[in-house]
Scaffold this active site. Sequence first.
Site, short mmCIF file in Angstrom:
data_model
loop_
_atom_site.label_atom_id
_atom_site.label_comp_id
_atom_site.label_asym_id
_atom_site.label_seq_id
_atom_site.Cartn_x
_atom_site.Cartn_y
_atom_site.Cartn_z
N VAL A 127 13.03 22.69 63.51
CA VAL A 127 13.50 21.14 63.44
C VAL A 127 14.90 21.77 62.38
O VAL A 127 14.49 21.81 61.49
CB VAL A 127 12.51 20.49 62.82
CG1 VAL A 127 13.51 19.49 62.44
CG2 VAL A 127 11.69 20.45 63.40
N PRO A 128 16.40 21.78 63.03
CA PRO A 128 17.65 22.24 61.93
C PRO A 128 17.63 21.29 61.05
O PRO A 128 19.10 21.16 61.20
CB PRO A 128 18.56 22.29 63.48
CG PRO A 128 18.18 21.24 64.60
CD PRO A 128 16.58 20.80 63.81
N CYS A 129 17.22 21.20 60.03
CA CYS A 129 18.05 20.77 58.95
C CYS A 129 19.12 21.31 58.79
O CYS A 129 19.85 21.16 57.38
CB CYS A 129 16.87 20.37 57.81
SG CYS A 129 15.73 22.37 57.48
N HIS A 130 19.03 22.81 58.64
CA HIS A 130 19.88 23.00 58.02
C HIS A 130 21.69 23.02 58.50
O HIS A 130 22.81 23.38 58.04
CB HIS A 130 19.93 25.07 58.85
CG HIS A 130 19.85 25.62 59.75
ND1 HIS A 130 18.25 25.66 60.58
CD2 HIS A 130 21.07 25.73 60.59
CE1 HIS A 130 19.24 25.73 61.34
NE2 HIS A 130 20.94 25.71 61.72
N ARG A 131 21.30 22.15 59.38
CA ARG A 131 22.88 22.02 60.61
C ARG A 131 23.42 19.94 59.57
O ARG A 131 24.01 19.73 60.17
CB ARG A 131 22.21 21.77 61.58
CG ARG A 131 22.48 22.52 62.34
CD ARG A 131 22.08 21.74 63.63
NE ARG A 131 21.37 23.77 64.68
CZ ARG A 131 20.55 23.94 65.32
NH1 ARG A 131 20.60 22.74 66.64
NH2 ARG A 131 20.55 25.14 66.05
#
Length: 208
Positions: A127-131
């Site tokens: 779940v790409p919260c780094h984006r």
Amino acid sequence: MTSIYYSQVESPLGSLLVTLQQDQLTNVCMNQQKRKVSIEPEWIYDDKPFCSLVQQFQEYFQGQRHQFDIPIRLEGTRFQELVWKELRNIPYGTTTTYGELAKRIGNPKAVRAVGMANGQNPIPIIVPCHRVIGSNGKLTGFSGGLHNKTLLLSLEEQSMQTRYVRECQSMLNPREGVSAAQFNQLFRLRFNSILARVPPSAECEYGT
């Protein structure tokens, strides 16, 4: 009571603690992150249920996988789950801002709350919260540490650039009646046009 399985997965970010319940991934926890997961005595250590996850992580960190095919379980408040669901719609190799994310969930004034929900994301990377980055293009607020956020974004950007180069090469073949000089010129034009779609590396802002 439903059994909870856990394992440790090695990665370029260090060891990742992963947990599984009813064949669904429930946690990916980095050593450096603020949101800690405590291993309970009744949890079962077993590597076997995580074989597919390990394989997909390896492919991701090698730049070969852009989407994960792993059943996950996200449990939080209604607002958190709404934010986490929208995070999964951010394409690989791209970024968005906390403000834009707030707009996408229909609550444009909830920028700070969106940032807090990001920080509580139990399954980072997948779940790409780094984006999600700041409105000024700087990196902010990653629970796994800004160094890891930079690494993940750089990995995805490099993978996309490599993909675009291969796309250019497949579209322009000098053996098909095109001279080497023409090929090089067309290649540069095509490469520059598609490279413009790749977001530039964001400048890190430490101490936030």
